[in-house]
Write a protein that holds these residues in place. Structure first.
Motif, PDB file in Angstrom:
ATOM      1  N   UNK A 192      36.407  32.768  26.489  1.00 60.13           N
ATOM      2  CA  UNK A 192      36.213  34.043  27.182  1.00 60.13           C
ATOM      3  C   UNK A 192      35.616  33.815  28.565  1.00 60.13           C
ATOM      4  N   UNK A 193      34.658  32.906  28.639  1.00 64.69           N
ATOM      5  CA  UNK A 193      34.034  32.598  29.933  1.00 64.69           C
ATOM      6  C   UNK A 193      35.054  32.008  30.892  1.00 64.69           C
ATOM      7  N   UNK A 194      35.930  31.166  30.398  1.00 63.75           N
ATOM      8  CA  UNK A 194      36.951  30.575  31.267  1.00 63.75           C
ATOM      9  C   UNK A 194      37.896  31.648  31.818  1.00 63.75           C
ATOM     10  N   UNK A 195      38.289  32.583  30.970  1.00 62.43           N
ATOM     11  CA  UNK A 195      39.173  33.672  31.425  1.00 62.43           C
ATOM     12  C   UNK A 195      38.488  34.506  32.497  1.00 62.43           C
ATOM     13  N   UNK A 196      37.213  34.804  32.281  1.00 63.28           N
ATOM     14  CA  UNK A 196      36.467  35.584  33.271  1.00 63.28           C
ATOM     15  C   UNK A 196      36.336  34.817  34.577  1.00 63.28           C
ATOM     16  N   UNK A 197      36.191  33.509  34.484  1.00 65.10           N
ATOM     17  CA  UNK A 197      36.067  32.701  35.704  1.00 65.10           C
ATOM     18  C   UNK A 197      37.375  32.675  36.486  1.00 65.10           C
ATOM     19  N   UNK A 198      38.488  32.571  35.787  1.00 66.75           N
ATOM     20  CA  UNK A 198      39.785  32.608  36.474  1.00 66.75           C
ATOM     21  C   UNK A 198      39.955  33.946  37.194  1.00 66.75           C
ATOM     22  N   UNK A 199      39.611  35.019  36.496  1.00 66.28           N
ATOM     23  CA  UNK A 199      39.706  36.349  37.115  1.00 66.28           C
ATOM     24  C   UNK A 199      38.783  36.450  38.326  1.00 66.28           C
ATOM     25  N   UNK A 201      37.773  34.007  40.247  1.00 72.62           N
ATOM     26  CA  UNK A 201      38.340  33.214  41.343  1.00 72.62           C
ATOM     27  C   UNK A 201      39.409  34.010  42.091  1.00 72.62           C
ATOM     28  N   UNK A 202      40.307  34.617  41.340  1.00 71.68           N
ATOM     29  CA  UNK A 202      41.402  35.365  41.973  1.00 71.68           C
ATOM     30  C   UNK A 202      40.852  36.516  42.814  1.00 71.68           C
ATOM     31  N   UNK A 203      39.908  37.257  42.251  1.00 65.84           N
ATOM     32  CA  UNK A 203      39.340  38.404  42.969  1.00 65.84           C
ATOM     33  C   UNK A 203      38.592  37.955  44.218  1.00 65.84           C
ATOM     34  N   UNK A 204      37.759  36.924  44.065  1.00 68.63           N
ATOM     35  CA  UNK A 204      36.944  36.466  45.201  1.00 68.63           C
ATOM     36  C   UNK A 204      37.820  35.917  46.312  1.00 68.63           C
ATOM     37  N   UNK A 205      38.795  35.081  45.962  1.00 70.38           N
ATOM     38  CA  UNK A 205      39.652  34.474  46.991  1.00 70.38           C
ATOM     39  C   UNK A 205      40.434  35.546  47.739  1.00 70.38           C
ATOM     40  N   UNK A 206      41.066  36.457  47.012  1.00 66.46           N
ATOM     41  CA  UNK A 206      41.858  37.510  47.674  1.00 66.46           C
ATOM     42  C   UNK A 206      40.966  38.412  48.513  1.00 66.46           C
ATOM     43  N   UNK A 207      39.798  38.772  47.987  1.00 66.40           N
ATOM     44  CA  UNK A 207      38.897  39.668  48.724  1.00 66.40           C
ATOM     45  C   UNK A 207      38.422  39.034  50.023  1.00 66.40           C
ATOM     46  N   UNK A 432      35.552  28.261  40.548  1.00 73.34           N
ATOM     47  CA  UNK A 432      35.380  27.835  39.156  1.00 73.34           C
ATOM     48  C   UNK A 432      36.495  26.907  38.692  1.00 73.34           C
ATOM     49  N   UNK A 433      37.737  27.216  39.048  1.00 75.69           N
ATOM     50  CA  UNK A 433      38.845  26.361  38.641  1.00 75.69           C
ATOM     51  C   UNK A 433      38.746  24.990  39.286  1.00 75.69           C
ATOM     52  N   UNK A 434      38.325  24.951  40.540  1.00 80.60           N
ATOM     53  CA  UNK A 434      38.139  23.664  41.199  1.00 80.60           C
ATOM     54  C   UNK A 434      36.969  22.904  40.581  1.00 80.60           C
ATOM     55  N   UNK A 435      35.925  23.624  40.184  1.00 84.34           N
ATOM     56  CA  UNK A 435      34.803  22.976  39.501  1.00 84.34           C
ATOM     57  C   UNK A 435      35.275  22.263  38.233  1.00 84.34           C
ATOM     58  N   UNK A 436      36.118  22.966  37.462  1.00 82.80           N
ATOM     59  CA  UNK A 436      36.637  22.366  36.232  1.00 82.80           C
ATOM     60  C   UNK A 436      37.398  21.081  36.526  1.00 82.80           C
TER      61      UNK A 436
END
Length: 681
Positions: A192-199, A201-207, A432-436
């Motif tokens: 669940x935490x991974x899914x939230x992190x992906x979301x 990332x997408x929101x932060x990058x686009x914003x 977060x994805x890059x951290x992984x």
């Protein structure tokens, strides 16, 4: 491989950018789509080759591919940037480089440079040079890119990268556990935490992309140049504070000790002795299971009383070690009320027992004073008293055992430590994805080898206690010795022997054994192996005929923070299995002089802050010379008991106060009763 990734990125971006421009899509759709493509390509490039060159190559490829945009392309941005374009580009690159090479290492990760054998003069000199090299290379790329739209794309990408780095470094939670040795603790991140992190990332990058491009079009480049300069000023100020705070943690360890005796632990056969064995992060409830699985310990621990209802004043060493040595006057709450430099108060706490025992004609041997003077390894220069010998376990002991066992101890150079801090800073500022990807694919191998050496060092030091002990002293002795094997169990196998690879067990087997995670199983093994090793030392003291005339205290400064639940009988009965209770569940075992028989259990409430009072009974009581000779008593056992949760880093505190994030209050003197705990308002 980097060149191949660069070429593939150029081809992919060129084709996709053309299609996005040709499609009847609004700008609000095209820009996020292009952004996510570049972001995805960076992730793919890092997965294939986890280097700065591959990530940089993707960004340069995106800038070059901007030429594929038909029509005006980036003309509006080019006009908006105007004559500020190059200044903004260079400032963005310089700030981003400084963030990774200097600012974040100093303000976030360099909490104890002495512990890393690395000091700020070296870090600033070497890393500043490397940061400037990045700036020079970026300037060269800009000079070669003679096409205006490529220069505009480079500038916008550099600004976006800086904004993302700032947001992830300072505003978004890191999302990874603390480090053990020189690598992160292996805590599983829930799905669940991974899914939230992906979301996220997408929101932060686009914003950020949308906000920056819109702001550039509206206000131009000048405000961003000014803002970037102001950001640098503020970061320099924060880093300067970190430089000043660097003295907290700068010294300490065996290399800086004034004297390193071959046998620093000393006992008299004709006079009474006191021994305190401090085991960092030993969770007290483990004793129940250890005594059940290893019944022979009842003989080795003859005369001991186990106090399962103990508790610490915090969840980490910085909060728990000072009351353990100095009593209730040195809990974080009480220290904050003094309004004095925390380093001075730390020295006070460590000085209480040496001061009192030396005045009663005891020789005091303080071996490994971790935390003394607000330093990780403990700086003995702060404990200078007559009849007090502050020292560290000689490194030769560890090296000799490593040679006999054929265990390689990889010593890292200062440049390797500097590289580690840059790697950590890159991870801190990445999405977060890059951290992984950085955690899985990054160049951690040298630091993992060093962490295996940390486990071996602590094991070797603990096993060497008999060799470090002299039993022919004439005077009574107070011995205080510390060990962190229970804190660093990751390279310990189930036979209690260090190995070069981490323990690996299937999740099914972990759950079959009643643990929530590998992290939990590792700490259970570490606690058992630690107590078995201490028991062997106690058997040595018996053979040396100094056991009966020695009062012995085995204690830890706190419990465990992480995916560890407490399945002991008391925790289950009281509903306190969750880790929020385990964090302050320290261990406390006490043997009086002349005590015999199997281990007994006392259900009395006994915080580890009682240790000074317990050992001072041997000399008729102690006083605190820093508080008008106030008697060391048990006043802190009165309801309620306060546990303060503070950052674990020394330089994350205020100069004269702990940064208390939250406080838990225990009422009723039963730490196993969930109903007795509550957070303060």
């Amino acid at each position: 491989m980097s060149l191949l990734l660069f070429v593939l990125s150029c081809l992919l971006f060129t084709g996709v950018f053309r299609k996005l421009s040709a499609a009847s899509l609004r700008t609000s759709v095209r820009i996020p789509a292009a952004t996510l493509l570049v972001f995805a390509m960076m992730l793919a490039a890092l997965w294939v080759e986890c280097t700065a060159w591959s990530a940089s190559g993707v960004l340069v490829a995106a800038a070059i591919s901007s030429c594929a945009l038909p029509g005006q392309g980036l003309e509006r941005l080019t006009v908006s940037l105007g004559r500020w374009r190059f200044s903004l580009y260079l400032l963005s690159i310089a700030t981003l480089a400084a963030l990774v090479f200097v600012y974040v290492p100093i303000t976030t990760f360099l909490t104890s440079p002495g512990e890393l054998s690395l000091h700020l003069d070296y870090l600033i000199t070497v890393n500043s040079r490397n940061a400037m090299l990045v700036v020079y290379l970026a300037a060269l790329v800009y000079a070669v890119a003679v096409i205006p739209r490529i220069r505009t794309a480079l500038t916008v990408l550099a600004l976006i990268a800086l904004a993302l780095g700032m947001v992830y470094s300072y505003f978004i939670p890191f999302g990874y556990p603390m480090m053990t040795g020189l690598t992160f603790e292996q805590v599983v991140i829930p799905a669940v935490s991974r899914i939230l992190r992906i979301a996220a990332d997408i929101v932060v990058v686009i914003a950020i992309v949308a906000a920056i491009t819109a702001a550039l079009v509206r206000w131009g480049g000048k405000p961003f140049v000014v803002a970037t300069i102001l950001i640098n000023v503020s970061l320099i100020g924060v880093a300067a504070v970190g430089v000043l705070a660097d003295s907290a943690g700068e010294a300490g360890g065996p290399d800086s000790s004034a004297q390193v005796s071959a046998q620093p632990l000393r006992f008299s056969k004709t006079n009474r002795n006191v021994l305190i064995v401090f085991l960092d992060r030993f969770m007290g409830s483990y004793v129940e299971d250890i005594l059940r699985t290893d019944p022979d310990l009842n003989s080795s621990l003859s005369g001991f009383v186990w106090y399962p209802r103990t508790v610490s004043a915090g969840e980490n060493s910085i909060a728990g070690v000072h009351p353990m040595y100095g009593g209730y006057d040195y809990t974080p709450t009480e220290m904050n009320a003094r309004d004095r430099p925390l380093r001075d108060l730390s020295v006070e706490a460590f000085s209480i027992l040496p001061y009192n025992f030396s005045r009663k004609n005891y020789d005091v041997n303080f071996v490994g004073p971790r935390g003394l003077g607000f330093t990780m390894a403990g700086d003995c220069k702060y404990l200078s008293m007559d009849r007090v010998n502050c020292t560290h376990i000689p490194l030769s002991i560890v090296k000799e055992r490593a040679e006999r066992a054929g265990f390689p101890l990889n010593e890292l150079s200062r440049s390797s430590y500097a590289d580690l801090l840059v790697l950590l800073a890159s991870m801190r500022g990445a999405s977060y994805l890059m951290k992984d990807i950085l955690q899985m694919k990054g160049p951690w191998r040298p630091y993992m080898d060093h962490s295996a050496g940390t486990t071996f060092r602590e094991w070797a030091e603990l096993e060497a206690f008999p060799d470090l002990t002299y039993t022919g002293a004439g005077q009574p002795n107070l011995n205080i010795v510390s060990n962190i094997l229970a804190h660093e169990p990751y390279y310990l196998n189930e036979q209690c022997v260090p190995q070069q690879e981490r323990l690996r067990v299937t999740i099914e087997e972990i759950r079959r054994r009643g643990h929530d995670s590998l992290f939990s199983l590792q700490h259970s093994i570490g606690a058992r192996c630690t107590l078995l090793s201490v028991a062997r030392y106690l058997d040595f003291l018996k053979r040396a005929e100094v056991y009966d005339n020695t009062k012995i205290v085995i204690v830890s400064d706190h419990g465990i923070v992480g995916p560890v639940s407490d399945h002991s009988s008391r925790a289950v009965a009281g509903g306190t299995q969750h880790n929020e209770y385990v964090r302050t569940r320290s261990v406390l075992l006490v043997k009086e002089v002349g005590a015999t028989g199997d281990v007994r259990i006392s259900e009395a409430f006994m915080p580890n802050a009682e240790v000074p009072r317990i050992v001072c009974e041997e000399i008729g009581g102690c006083v605190n010379p820093y508080l008008g000779n106030k008697t060391i008593e048990a006043h802190g056992r009165d309801d309620p008991f306060y546990a303060a949760f503070v950052p674990w880093q020394f330089n994350a505190q205020n100069p004269k106060s702990f940064v208390i994030r939250s406080t838990k209050i225990l009422k009723g003197q039963d730490p196993y009763d969930a109903q007795g705990w509550a957070y303060s308002e």
